[in-house]
Design a protein around this motif. Sequence first.
Motif, PDB file in Angstrom:
ATOM      1  N   PHE A 143       0.828  -1.198   0.000  1.00  0.00           N
ATOM      2  CA  PHE A 143       0.000   0.000   0.000  1.00  0.00           C
ATOM      3  C   PHE A 143       0.865   1.251   0.000  1.00  0.00           C
ATOM      4  CE2 PHE A 143      -2.227   3.330   2.394  1.00  0.00           C
ATOM      5  CZ  PHE A 143      -3.286   3.559   1.514  1.00  0.00           C
ATOM      6  N   VAL A 144       1.916   1.263   0.788  1.00  0.00           N
ATOM      7  CA  VAL A 144       2.809   2.420   0.871  1.00  0.00           C
ATOM      8  C   VAL A 144       3.487   2.666  -0.476  1.00  0.00           C
ATOM      9  CG1 VAL A 144       4.880   3.347   1.973  1.00  0.00           C
ATOM     10  CG2 VAL A 144       3.174   2.142   3.341  1.00  0.00           C
ATOM     11  N   VAL A 145       3.943   1.624  -1.126  1.00  0.00           N
ATOM     12  CA  VAL A 145       4.591   1.755  -2.431  1.00  0.00           C
ATOM     13  C   VAL A 145       3.579   2.264  -3.462  1.00  0.00           C
ATOM     14  CG1 VAL A 145       5.703   0.489  -4.307  1.00  0.00           C
ATOM     15  CG2 VAL A 145       6.343   0.023  -1.942  1.00  0.00           C
ATOM     16  N   ALA A 146       2.381   1.721  -3.456  1.00  0.00           N
ATOM     17  CA  ALA A 146       1.353   2.158  -4.401  1.00  0.00           C
ATOM     18  C   ALA A 146       0.994   3.622  -4.173  1.00  0.00           C
ATOM     19  CB  ALA A 146       0.119   1.281  -4.275  1.00  0.00           C
ATOM     20  N   LEU A 147       0.910   4.027  -2.924  1.00  0.00           N
ATOM     21  CA  LEU A 147       0.598   5.418  -2.601  1.00  0.00           C
ATOM     22  C   LEU A 147       1.722   6.342  -3.042  1.00  0.00           C
ATOM     23  CD1 LEU A 147      -1.503   7.251  -1.298  1.00  0.00           C
ATOM     24  CD2 LEU A 147      -0.299   6.962   0.860  1.00  0.00           C
ATOM     25  N   ALA A 148       2.965   5.936  -2.848  1.00  0.00           N
ATOM     26  CA  ALA A 148       4.108   6.757  -3.247  1.00  0.00           C
ATOM     27  C   ALA A 148       4.176   6.920  -4.764  1.00  0.00           C
ATOM     28  CB  ALA A 148       5.401   6.135  -2.728  1.00  0.00           C
ATOM     29  N   LEU A 149       3.833   5.887  -5.490  1.00  0.00           N
ATOM     30  CA  LEU A 149       3.889   5.949  -6.951  1.00  0.00           C
ATOM     31  C   LEU A 149       2.705   6.690  -7.554  1.00  0.00           C
ATOM     32  CD1 LEU A 149       5.157   2.344  -7.788  1.00  0.00           C
ATOM     33  CD2 LEU A 149       6.473   4.469  -7.755  1.00  0.00           C
ATOM     34  N   SER A 150       1.616   6.801  -6.819  1.00  0.00           N
ATOM     35  CA  SER A 150       0.447   7.487  -7.349  1.00  0.00           C
ATOM     36  C   SER A 150       0.425   8.962  -6.967  1.00  0.00           C
ATOM     37  CB  SER A 150      -0.828   6.812  -6.858  1.00  0.00           C
ATOM     38  OG  SER A 150      -0.959   6.995  -5.459  1.00  0.00           O
ATOM     39  N   GLY A 151       1.460   9.481  -6.332  1.00  0.00           N
ATOM     40  CA  GLY A 151       1.525  10.883  -5.930  1.00  0.00           C
ATOM     41  C   GLY A 151       1.252  11.853  -7.058  1.00  0.00           C
ATOM     42  N   PRO A 152       1.918  11.720  -8.205  1.00  0.00           N
ATOM     43  CA  PRO A 152       1.641  12.645  -9.303  1.00  0.00           C
ATOM     44  C   PRO A 152       0.212  12.546  -9.832  1.00  0.00           C
ATOM     45  CG  PRO A 152       3.741  11.548  -9.638  1.00  0.00           C
ATOM     46  CD  PRO A 152       3.081  10.897  -8.456  1.00  0.00           C
ATOM     47  N   ALA A 153      -0.472  11.458  -9.569  1.00  0.00           N
ATOM     48  CA  ALA A 153      -1.849  11.319 -10.027  1.00  0.00           C
ATOM     49  C   ALA A 153      -2.771  12.284  -9.302  1.00  0.00           C
ATOM     50  CB  ALA A 153      -2.316   9.889  -9.824  1.00  0.00           C
ATOM     51  N   PHE A 154      -2.387  12.750  -8.124  1.00  0.00           N
ATOM     52  CA  PHE A 154      -3.202  13.679  -7.363  1.00  0.00           C
ATOM     53  C   PHE A 154      -3.000  15.116  -7.822  1.00  0.00           C
ATOM     54  CE2 PHE A 154      -2.693  10.214  -4.142  1.00  0.00           C
ATOM     55  CZ  PHE A 154      -4.011   9.793  -4.183  1.00  0.00           C
ATOM     56  N   ALA A 155      -2.012  15.379  -8.655  1.00  0.00           N
ATOM     57  CA  ALA A 155      -1.747  16.727  -9.124  1.00  0.00           C
ATOM     58  C   ALA A 155      -2.887  17.201 -10.020  1.00  0.00           C
ATOM     59  CB  ALA A 155      -0.427  16.777  -9.890  1.00  0.00           C
ATOM     60  N   GLN A 156      -3.149  18.493  -9.955  1.00  0.00           N
ATOM     61  CA  GLN A 156      -4.219  19.050 -10.765  1.00  0.00           C
ATOM     62  C   GLN A 156      -3.769  19.153 -12.220  1.00  0.00           C
ATOM     63  OE1 GLN A 156      -5.380  23.034  -9.732  1.00  0.00           O
ATOM     64  NE2 GLN A 156      -7.484  22.652 -10.318  1.00  0.00           N
ATOM     65  N   LYS A 157      -4.572  18.663 -13.126  1.00  0.00           N
ATOM     66  CA  LYS A 157      -4.244  18.685 -14.542  1.00  0.00           C
ATOM     67  C   LYS A 157      -4.656  20.028 -15.143  1.00  0.00           C
ATOM     68  CE  LYS A 157      -4.659  13.746 -15.197  1.00  0.00           C
ATOM     69  NZ  LYS A 157      -5.162  13.178 -13.986  1.00  0.00           N
ATOM     70  N   LEU A 158      -3.991  20.381 -16.242  1.00  0.00           N
ATOM     71  CA  LEU A 158      -4.368  21.601 -16.947  1.00  0.00           C
ATOM     72  C   LEU A 158      -5.774  21.458 -17.518  1.00  0.00           C
ATOM     73  CD1 LEU A 158      -1.188  22.594 -18.981  1.00  0.00           C
ATOM     74  CD2 LEU A 158      -2.182  23.798 -17.054  1.00  0.00           C
ATOM     75  N   VAL A 159      -6.532  22.528 -17.425  1.00  0.00           N
ATOM     76  CA  VAL A 159      -7.884  22.549 -17.965  1.00  0.00           C
ATOM     77  C   VAL A 159      -7.794  22.559 -19.484  1.00  0.00           C
ATOM     78  CG1 VAL A 159      -9.968  23.945 -18.162  1.00  0.00           C
ATOM     79  CG2 VAL A 159      -8.812  23.758 -15.967  1.00  0.00           C
ATOM     80  N   ASP A 160      -8.617  21.751 -20.134  1.00  0.00           N
ATOM     81  CA  ASP A 160      -8.683  21.735 -21.587  1.00  0.00           C
ATOM     82  C   ASP A 160      -9.951  22.470 -22.005  1.00  0.00           C
ATOM     83  OD1 ASP A 160      -8.542  21.252 -24.283  1.00  0.00           O
ATOM     84  OD2 ASP A 160      -9.006  19.115 -24.140  1.00  0.00           O
ATOM     85  N   PRO A 161      -9.818  23.704 -22.535  1.00  0.00           N
ATOM     86  CA  PRO A 161     -11.006  24.473 -22.909  1.00  0.00           C
ATOM     87  C   PRO A 161     -11.869  23.788 -23.964  1.00  0.00           C
ATOM     88  CG  PRO A 161      -9.063  25.874 -22.912  1.00  0.00           C
ATOM     89  CD  PRO A 161      -8.590  24.464 -22.723  1.00  0.00           C
ATOM     90  N   ASN A 162     -11.281  22.920 -24.763  1.00  0.00           N
ATOM     91  CA  ASN A 162     -12.052  22.230 -25.804  1.00  0.00           C
ATOM     92  C   ASN A 162     -12.895  21.093 -25.240  1.00  0.00           C
ATOM     93  OD1 ASN A 162     -10.942  23.879 -27.804  1.00  0.00           O
ATOM     94  ND2 ASN A 162      -9.132  22.583 -27.895  1.00  0.00           N
ATOM     95  N   ALA A 163     -12.647  20.712 -23.983  1.00  0.00           N
ATOM     96  CA  ALA A 163     -13.367  19.600 -23.382  1.00  0.00           C
ATOM     97  C   ALA A 163     -14.572  20.052 -22.557  1.00  0.00           C
ATOM     98  CB  ALA A 163     -12.427  18.787 -22.502  1.00  0.00           C
ATOM     99  N   VAL A 164     -14.839  21.357 -22.532  1.00  0.00           N
ATOM    100  CA  VAL A 164     -15.973  21.863 -21.755  1.00  0.00           C
ATOM    101  C   VAL A 164     -17.049  22.385 -22.701  1.00  0.00           C
ATOM    102  CG1 VAL A 164     -14.540  22.459 -19.771  1.00  0.00           C
ATOM    103  CG2 VAL A 164     -14.975  24.170 -21.509  1.00  0.00           C
ATOM    104  N   ALA A 165     -18.214  22.594 -22.158  1.00  0.00           N
ATOM    105  CA  ALA A 165     -19.320  23.130 -22.949  1.00  0.00           C
ATOM    106  C   ALA A 165     -18.961  24.530 -23.450  1.00  0.00           C
ATOM    107  CB  ALA A 165     -20.584  23.176 -22.099  1.00  0.00           C
ATOM    108  N   PRO A 166     -19.471  24.920 -24.623  1.00  0.00           N
ATOM    109  CA  PRO A 166     -19.117  26.219 -25.205  1.00  0.00           C
ATOM    110  C   PRO A 166     -19.378  27.409 -24.288  1.00  0.00           C
ATOM    111  CG  PRO A 166     -20.295  24.895 -26.821  1.00  0.00           C
ATOM    112  CD  PRO A 166     -20.329  24.144 -25.524  1.00  0.00           C
ATOM    113  N   GLU A 167     -20.422  27.348 -23.470  1.00  0.00           N
ATOM    114  CA  GLU A 167     -20.725  28.488 -22.596  1.00  0.00           C
ATOM    115  C   GLU A 167     -19.707  28.641 -21.458  1.00  0.00           C
ATOM    116  OE1 GLU A 167     -23.602  25.142 -21.307  1.00  0.00           O
ATOM    117  OE2 GLU A 167     -22.887  25.984 -23.194  1.00  0.00           O
ATOM    118  N   TYR A 168     -18.915  27.596 -21.192  1.00  0.00           N
ATOM    119  CA  TYR A 168     -17.902  27.662 -20.134  1.00  0.00           C
ATOM    120  C   TYR A 168     -16.481  27.764 -20.689  1.00  0.00           C
ATOM    121  CZ  TYR A 168     -21.825  26.025 -17.365  1.00  0.00           C
ATOM    122  OH  TYR A 168     -23.050  25.906 -16.772  1.00  0.00           O
ATOM    123  N   ARG A 169     -16.351  27.850 -22.000  1.00  0.00           N
ATOM    124  CA  ARG A 169     -15.032  27.829 -22.632  1.00  0.00           C
ATOM    125  C   ARG A 169     -14.177  29.028 -22.233  1.00  0.00           C
ATOM    126  NH1 ARG A 169     -15.815  25.599 -27.895  1.00  0.00           N
ATOM    127  NH2 ARG A 169     -15.826  23.732 -26.623  1.00  0.00           N
TER     128      ARG A 169
END
Length: 83
Positions: free
Chosen positions: A3-29
Amino acid sequence: MTFVVALALSGPAFAQKLVDPNAVAPEYREAAEARRAEQIRQRECAHQADVAKVLPRDRIAHITKCLAEAEAAPHPATASAHE
């Protein structure tokens, strides 16, 4: 132990990803584009802190100052678009 190893390796998975404006509805772009620009500025300031080897205790202050300076300075792409 696994569990500790899995948690340590998944650390970057918790980082916030860049928003993709093309992946949202046009009114929120527009909001998504603004959020992405802010995320890029934050990453650039964090990178500058890494390059400058800022101590962890001073990192937030350094990033905050960098973001304030970036906000105060005119952006070349934005400034030329308004002329």
